[in-house]
Design a protein around this motif. Structure first.
Motif, PDB file in Angstrom:
ATOM      1  N   VAL A  10     -40.385 -10.872 -28.718  1.00  0.00           N
ATOM      2  CA  VAL A  10     -41.724 -11.107 -29.251  1.00  0.00           C
ATOM      3  C   VAL A  10     -42.624  -9.937 -28.841  1.00  0.00           C
ATOM      4  CG1 VAL A  10     -43.726 -12.637 -29.231  1.00  0.00           C
ATOM      5  CG2 VAL A  10     -41.418 -13.607 -29.078  1.00  0.00           C
ATOM      6  N   HIS A  50     -37.546 -13.842 -30.239  1.00  0.00           N
ATOM      7  CA  HIS A  50     -37.636 -14.527 -31.520  1.00  0.00           C
ATOM      8  C   HIS A  50     -36.296 -15.190 -31.834  1.00  0.00           C
ATOM      9  CE1 HIS A  50     -41.513 -13.119 -33.031  1.00  0.00           C
ATOM     10  NE2 HIS A  50     -41.208 -11.878 -32.692  1.00  0.00           N
ATOM     11  N   SER A  80     -46.046  -6.376 -35.194  1.00  0.00           N
ATOM     12  CA  SER A  80     -45.707  -6.922 -33.887  1.00  0.00           C
ATOM     13  C   SER A  80     -46.085  -5.979 -32.761  1.00  0.00           C
ATOM     14  CB  SER A  80     -44.209  -7.224 -33.829  1.00  0.00           C
ATOM     15  OG  SER A  80     -43.880  -8.254 -34.725  1.00  0.00           O
ATOM     16  N   SER A 119     -35.687  -9.450 -37.819  1.00  0.00           N
ATOM     17  CA  SER A 119     -35.934 -10.595 -36.950  1.00  0.00           C
ATOM     18  C   SER A 119     -37.159 -11.346 -37.401  1.00  0.00           C
ATOM     19  CB  SER A 119     -36.127 -10.141 -35.499  1.00  0.00           C
ATOM     20  OG  SER A 119     -36.304 -11.241 -34.639  1.00  0.00           O
ATOM     21  N   THR A 120     -37.104 -12.667 -37.292  1.00  0.00           N
ATOM     22  CA  THR A 120     -38.217 -13.497 -37.688  1.00  0.00           C
ATOM     23  C   THR A 120     -39.480 -13.098 -36.946  1.00  0.00           C
ATOM     24  OG1 THR A 120     -36.707 -15.333 -38.054  1.00  0.00           O
ATOM     25  CG2 THR A 120     -39.046 -15.867 -37.843  1.00  0.00           C
ATOM     26  N   GLY A 121     -40.515 -12.756 -37.715  1.00  0.00           N
ATOM     27  CA  GLY A 121     -41.799 -12.465 -37.104  1.00  0.00           C
ATOM     28  C   GLY A 121     -41.917 -11.088 -36.490  1.00  0.00           C
ATOM     29  N   ALA A 122     -40.825 -10.323 -36.465  1.00  0.00           N
ATOM     30  CA  ALA A 122     -40.896  -8.992 -35.851  1.00  0.00           C
ATOM     31  C   ALA A 122     -41.085  -7.970 -36.942  1.00  0.00           C
ATOM     32  CB  ALA A 122     -39.627  -8.715 -35.072  1.00  0.00           C
ATOM     33  N   GLN A 167     -44.617 -17.940 -29.494  1.00  0.00           N
ATOM     34  CA  GLN A 167     -43.817 -17.364 -30.569  1.00  0.00           C
ATOM     35  C   GLN A 167     -42.336 -17.201 -30.219  1.00  0.00           C
ATOM     36  OE1 GLN A 167     -45.832 -13.750 -31.841  1.00  0.00           O
ATOM     37  NE2 GLN A 167     -47.811 -14.783 -31.792  1.00  0.00           N
ATOM     38  N   SER A 168     -41.957 -17.545 -29.001  1.00  0.00           N
ATOM     39  CA  SER A 168     -40.567 -17.335 -28.597  1.00  0.00           C
ATOM     40  C   SER A 168     -39.698 -18.541 -28.936  1.00  0.00           C
ATOM     41  CB  SER A 168     -40.487 -17.058 -27.094  1.00  0.00           C
ATOM     42  OG  SER A 168     -40.956 -18.179 -26.350  1.00  0.00           O
ATOM     43  N   ASP A 169     -38.492 -18.254 -29.396  1.00  0.00           N
ATOM     44  CA  ASP A 169     -37.475 -19.276 -29.611  1.00  0.00           C
ATOM     45  C   ASP A 169     -36.660 -19.480 -28.340  1.00  0.00           C
ATOM     46  OD1 ASP A 169     -35.805 -20.949 -31.581  1.00  0.00           O
ATOM     47  OD2 ASP A 169     -34.288 -19.597 -30.744  1.00  0.00           O
ATOM     48  N   ARG A 186     -49.778  -8.566 -27.348  1.00  0.00           N
ATOM     49  CA  ARG A 186     -49.471  -9.987 -27.201  1.00  0.00           C
ATOM     50  C   ARG A 186     -49.848 -10.416 -25.786  1.00  0.00           C
ATOM     51  NH1 ARG A 186     -48.094  -9.228 -32.030  1.00  0.00           N
ATOM     52  NH2 ARG A 186     -46.477 -10.434 -33.099  1.00  0.00           N
ATOM     53  N   GLN A 234     -32.066  -9.883 -33.863  1.00  0.00           N
ATOM     54  CA  GLN A 234     -32.997 -10.588 -32.978  1.00  0.00           C
ATOM     55  C   GLN A 234     -33.675  -9.570 -32.074  1.00  0.00           C
ATOM     56  OE1 GLN A 234     -30.918 -13.505 -30.640  1.00  0.00           O
ATOM     57  NE2 GLN A 234     -32.754 -14.684 -30.180  1.00  0.00           N
TER      58      GLN A 234
END
Length: 219
Positions: A143, A131, A35, A28-31, A47-49, A39, A140
């Protein structure tokens, strides 16, 4: 973490190992392992989509055509605070099986969801900070991993990490917060009122507080 030899697509141990390495890098992007750091709410929003509120309808697992083990979660979406999702449900896949799986070759695949990642229970109500799906695997996750999945129960919101650090360093411009929201931001950990939490996130996203500098991360 080590895994026994496995062969879901007939390609032998080498293919299985390569698939696992690929999905660990691209799940997953950024994970990533990084991570797991704390946060706060600003980071979850920034950072959430997608930010979704709803209930878990189903939890299944499997191995995709590339040999990547996954857990598939379907949410009934009661409210979409951010995202392009259409319809009343949303389905996504997270890396790892829900439990070890016996393979056709008699071996057991131990590629379960790693520690510190979100777990899902049918019918639980949740707030999800997600994400975007990974470009190559489609996987997916939340975050901050388990920090980005908050459970709603008895009108209270709580993450698996006891909301630790959720409001640390969060600064909101004067005049924007309601009294109950200001009290909530002063909490260091523990469950908070669902109405106050969702109301704050709803306004922060709709009015672009983070991008406009009205909600800042000063940690």
């Amino acid at each position: 973490m080590s895994y026994p030899e496995w062969n879901p697509m007939g390609g032998g141990m080498r293919r299985g190992v390569l698939a696992l390495l690929a999905c660990c890098l691209l799940f997953s992007t950024g994970a990533s392992a990084a991570s797991a750091k704390k946060r706060n709410l600003v980071e979850l929003i920034e950072q959430s989509d997608s930010i979704l509120v709803g209930a878990v309808q189903s939890v299944t697992d499997g191995i995709d055509a590339r040999g990547v083990p996954y857990t598939e979660v379907t949410l009934r979406v009661d409210e979409k605070l951010r995202g392009k999702q259409a319809g009343t449900t949303y389905t996504f896949r997270q890396f790892g099986l829900t439990a070890p799986r016996k393979m056709a070759n008699g071996r057991t695949l131990m590629a379960v969801t790693p520690d510190g990642w979100p777990r899902y229970i049918k019918d639980e109500r949740v707030v999800m900070f997600l994400h975007a799906p990974a470009r190559l695997t489609g996987l997916q996750t939340a975050v901050g991993l388990e920090q980005g999945k908050l459970r709603i129960s008895n009108n209270r919101v709580l993450s698996a990490t006891d909301n630790e650090g959720l409001f640390e360093g969060v600064k909101v411009a004067s005049g924007l917060l309601k009294q109950e929201e200001a009290a909530m931001l002063a909490k260091q950990r523990g469950a908070v009122d669902a109405g106050a939490f969702l109301g704050l996130v709803r306004r922060a996203v709709k009015e672009n507080w983070v991008s406009q500098g009205r909600m800042k991360n000063e940690r």
